[in-house]
Design a protein around this motif. Structure first.
Motif, PDB file in Angstrom:
ATOM      1  N   GLY A  58       0.814  -1.204   0.000  1.00  0.00           N
ATOM      2  CA  GLY A  58       0.000   0.000   0.000  1.00  0.00           C
ATOM      3  C   GLY A  58       0.851   1.259   0.000  1.00  0.00           C
ATOM      4  N   CYS A  59       2.071   1.151   0.537  1.00  0.00           N
ATOM      5  CA  CYS A  59       2.980   2.308   0.599  1.00  0.00           C
ATOM      6  C   CYS A  59       4.262   2.088  -0.199  1.00  0.00           C
ATOM      7  N   HIS A  60       4.770   0.849  -0.212  1.00  0.00           N
ATOM      8  CA  HIS A  60       6.086   0.580  -0.792  1.00  0.00           C
ATOM      9  C   HIS A  60       5.982  -0.218  -2.092  1.00  0.00           C
ATOM     10  N   SER A  61       6.743   0.198  -3.080  1.00  0.00           N
ATOM     11  CA  SER A  61       6.771  -0.492  -4.367  1.00  0.00           C
ATOM     12  C   SER A  61       7.951  -1.450  -4.435  1.00  0.00           C
ATOM     13  N   LEU A  62       7.919  -2.319  -5.452  1.00  0.00           N
ATOM     14  CA  LEU A  62       9.041  -3.192  -5.812  1.00  0.00           C
ATOM     15  C   LEU A  62       9.264  -2.990  -7.314  1.00  0.00           C
ATOM     16  N   LYS A  63       9.812  -1.860  -7.665  1.00  0.00           N
ATOM     17  CA  LYS A  63       9.837  -1.451  -9.067  1.00  0.00           C
ATOM     18  C   LYS A  63      10.794  -2.246  -9.938  1.00  0.00           C
ATOM     19  N   TYR A  64      11.599  -3.130  -9.348  1.00  0.00           N
ATOM     20  CA  TYR A  64      12.500  -3.959 -10.148  1.00  0.00           C
ATOM     21  C   TYR A  64      12.015  -5.404 -10.264  1.00  0.00           C
ATOM     22  N   LEU A  65      10.806  -5.674  -9.762  1.00  0.00           N
ATOM     23  CA  LEU A  65      10.263  -7.033  -9.815  1.00  0.00           C
ATOM     24  C   LEU A  65       8.929  -7.014 -10.548  1.00  0.00           C
ATOM     25  N   ARG A  66       8.803  -7.858 -11.567  1.00  0.00           N
ATOM     26  CA  ARG A  66       7.558  -7.944 -12.340  1.00  0.00           C
ATOM     27  C   ARG A  66       6.669  -9.062 -11.795  1.00  0.00           C
ATOM     28  N   MET A 112       7.275  10.412  -0.592  1.00  0.00           N
ATOM     29  CA  MET A 112       6.891   9.070  -1.017  1.00  0.00           C
ATOM     30  C   MET A 112       7.720   8.034  -0.270  1.00  0.00           C
ATOM     31  N   PRO A 113       7.092   7.024   0.325  1.00  0.00           N
ATOM     32  CA  PRO A 113       7.853   5.949   0.987  1.00  0.00           C
ATOM     33  C   PRO A 113       8.809   5.290   0.001  1.00  0.00           C
ATOM     34  N   PRO A 114       9.957   4.818   0.471  1.00  0.00           N
ATOM     35  CA  PRO A 114      10.987   4.290  -0.434  1.00  0.00           C
ATOM     36  C   PRO A 114      10.592   2.956  -1.074  1.00  0.00           C
ATOM     37  N   ASP A 115      11.131   2.726  -2.257  1.00  0.00           N
ATOM     38  CA  ASP A 115      10.996   1.434  -2.916  1.00  0.00           C
ATOM     39  C   ASP A 115      11.824   0.410  -2.137  1.00  0.00           C
ATOM     40  N   LEU A 116      11.308  -0.819  -2.024  1.00  0.00           N
ATOM     41  CA  LEU A 116      11.978  -1.834  -1.210  1.00  0.00           C
ATOM     42  C   LEU A 116      12.597  -2.953  -2.041  1.00  0.00           C
ATOM     43  N   SER A 117      12.797  -2.735  -3.323  1.00  0.00           N
ATOM     44  CA  SER A 117      13.359  -3.785  -4.171  1.00  0.00           C
ATOM     45  C   SER A 117      14.717  -4.258  -3.668  1.00  0.00           C
ATOM     46  N   LEU A 118      15.537  -3.338  -3.208  1.00  0.00           N
ATOM     47  CA  LEU A 118      16.916  -3.673  -2.836  1.00  0.00           C
ATOM     48  C   LEU A 118      17.178  -3.545  -1.338  1.00  0.00           C
ATOM     49  N   ILE A 119      16.129  -3.437  -0.542  1.00  0.00           N
ATOM     50  CA  ILE A 119      16.328  -3.218   0.893  1.00  0.00           C
ATOM     51  C   ILE A 119      17.092  -4.365   1.536  1.00  0.00           C
ATOM     52  N   ALA A 120      16.855  -5.601   1.097  1.00  0.00           N
ATOM     53  CA  ALA A 120      17.557  -6.738   1.697  1.00  0.00           C
ATOM     54  C   ALA A 120      19.038  -6.727   1.355  1.00  0.00           C
ATOM     55  N   ARG A 121      19.398  -6.236   0.178  1.00  0.00           N
ATOM     56  CA  ARG A 121      20.802  -6.181  -0.215  1.00  0.00           C
ATOM     57  C   ARG A 121      21.516  -5.029   0.488  1.00  0.00           C
ATOM     58  N   GLU A 209      14.222 -10.678   0.452  1.00  0.00           N
ATOM     59  CA  GLU A 209      15.555 -11.138   0.052  1.00  0.00           C
ATOM     60  C   GLU A 209      15.518 -11.666  -1.379  1.00  0.00           C
ATOM     61  N   TYR A 210      14.467 -12.401  -1.712  1.00  0.00           N
ATOM     62  CA  TYR A 210      14.292 -12.884  -3.088  1.00  0.00           C
ATOM     63  C   TYR A 210      14.123 -11.716  -4.050  1.00  0.00           C
ATOM     64  N   ALA A 211      13.288 -10.719  -3.681  1.00  0.00           N
ATOM     65  CA  ALA A 211      13.015  -9.584  -4.559  1.00  0.00           C
ATOM     66  C   ALA A 211      14.288  -8.801  -4.878  1.00  0.00           C
ATOM     67  N   GLY A 212      15.226  -8.789  -3.941  1.00  0.00           N
ATOM     68  CA  GLY A 212      16.475  -8.069  -4.164  1.00  0.00           C
ATOM     69  C   GLY A 212      17.364  -8.723  -5.202  1.00  0.00           C
ATOM     70  N   GLU A 213      17.207 -10.026  -5.394  1.00  0.00           N
ATOM     71  CA  GLU A 213      18.015 -10.750  -6.388  1.00  0.00           C
ATOM     72  C   GLU A 213      17.256 -12.017  -6.818  1.00  0.00           C
ATOM     73  N   PRO A 214      16.253 -11.864  -7.691  1.00  0.00           N
ATOM     74  CA  PRO A 214      15.445 -13.015  -8.106  1.00  0.00           C
ATOM     75  C   PRO A 214      16.264 -14.142  -8.730  1.00  0.00           C
ATOM     76  N   ALA A 215      17.370 -13.786  -9.381  1.00  0.00           N
ATOM     77  CA  ALA A 215      18.189 -14.814 -10.040  1.00  0.00           C
ATOM     78  C   ALA A 215      18.822 -15.772  -9.047  1.00  0.00           C
ATOM     79  N   SER A 216      18.837 -15.417  -7.762  1.00  0.00           N
ATOM     80  CA  SER A 216      19.476 -16.274  -6.767  1.00  0.00           C
ATOM     81  C   SER A 216      18.780 -17.632  -6.660  1.00  0.00           C
ATOM     82  N   LEU A 217      17.476 -17.682  -6.926  1.00  0.00           N
ATOM     83  CA  LEU A 217      16.762 -18.954  -6.861  1.00  0.00           C
ATOM     84  C   LEU A 217      17.282 -19.923  -7.914  1.00  0.00           C
TER      85      LEU A 217
END
Length: 249
Positions: A58-66, A112-121, A209-217
């Motif tokens: 509702g507040c935070h996006s994940l703009k690097y994850l589709r 605007m609240p920050p995007d959390l795509s890379l917060i885990a990294r 953690e996955y969203a920060g680097e989807p290729a890790s799976l």
């Protein structure tokens, strides 16, 4: 000599960087709890995705994850994602955007609240896990909440319904200083008990953690085959060596 000095300088800079990072963590509360998040637990990642969408997007996006990439990685169908994990009406191939508009964000938080795509990294899984468990009620703050890991954060507790309401138990104030939070006390239970809430926070942490680097799976899955290939190649190379040197002796 010049190269040696340069290398020593680089090592010194690295040491200072690590010290600064450690100091930053300690200034934000320190004492990180172990998240125990596992990227090989697909069920945990699926639960984390659902929790993130319901309580965080509702507040935070994940703009690097589709949405399409998330569906493929987490073993979800397009219908499941669009029905349960898409609250903004975005297309299946689009990225996960926040439901909050910039105008609403400006009124509520001043930005605007920050995007959390890379917060885990950037912060690490243990930091996220500890942060989500460290909110407490604080009437002196504009949003009514504070956090022991990130003092004076301008964010309410998104998981208060699950966790319940925590209050701070203050220690004795030192001479010329303010009293510090000694511990947090849960005075109003939430919809989950402590064990279930810890698991929910762990699931969200794993998903971020996955969203920060989807290729890790896929990298983890390929790692097993790479090790098996190297083991087989080593055996073949050893057998070839024995055959080659058999007549030499």
């Amino acid at each position: 000599m010049t190269k040696t000095i340069s290398r020593l300088g680089a090592l010194a800079a690295l040491a200072l960087g690590l010290f600064a990072s450690t100091h930053a963590f300690s200034s934000e509360g320190g004492n990180l709890q172990q998240a125990g998040a596992r990227l090989d637990d697909r069920a945990s990642l699926q639960r984390g995705a659902q929790l993130y969408i319901n309580y965080c997007s509702g507040c935070h996006s994940l703009k690097y994850l589709r949405y399409s990439r998330m569906a493929d990685d987490l073993g979800l169908s397009e219908d499941e994602v669009m029905a349960n994990l898409n609250l903004t009406g975005a297309k299946f191939g689009e990225t996960i955007e926040s439901a909050m508009t910039p105008e609403h964000a400006q009124q509520a938080f001043g930005k605007m609240p920050p995007d959390l795509s890379l917060i885990a990294r950037v912060r690490g899984s243990d930091w996220i896990y500890t942060y989500l468990k460290s909110f407490y009620l604080d009437e002196s703050r504009p949003v009514g909440w504070n956090n022991t890991l990130f003092p004076n954060v301008s964010m309410p507790n998104p998981l208060w319904e699950l966790q319940g309401l925590q209050h701070a138990v203050m220690g004795k104030a030192e001479a010329g200083g303010e009293a510090q939070v000694e511990r947090l006390e849960l005075r109003t239970p939430g919809t989950q008990d402590a064990e279930a809430f810890n698991q929910s926070v762990r699931d969200i942490t794993a998903f971020l953690e996955y969203a920060g680097e989807p290729a890790s799976l896929k990298r983890q899955g390929m790692g097993v085959w790479v090790v098996l290939f190297l083991a087989a190649f080593t055996l073949l190379a050893y057998m070839l060596k024995l055959e080659y040197w058999r007549d030499v002796d």
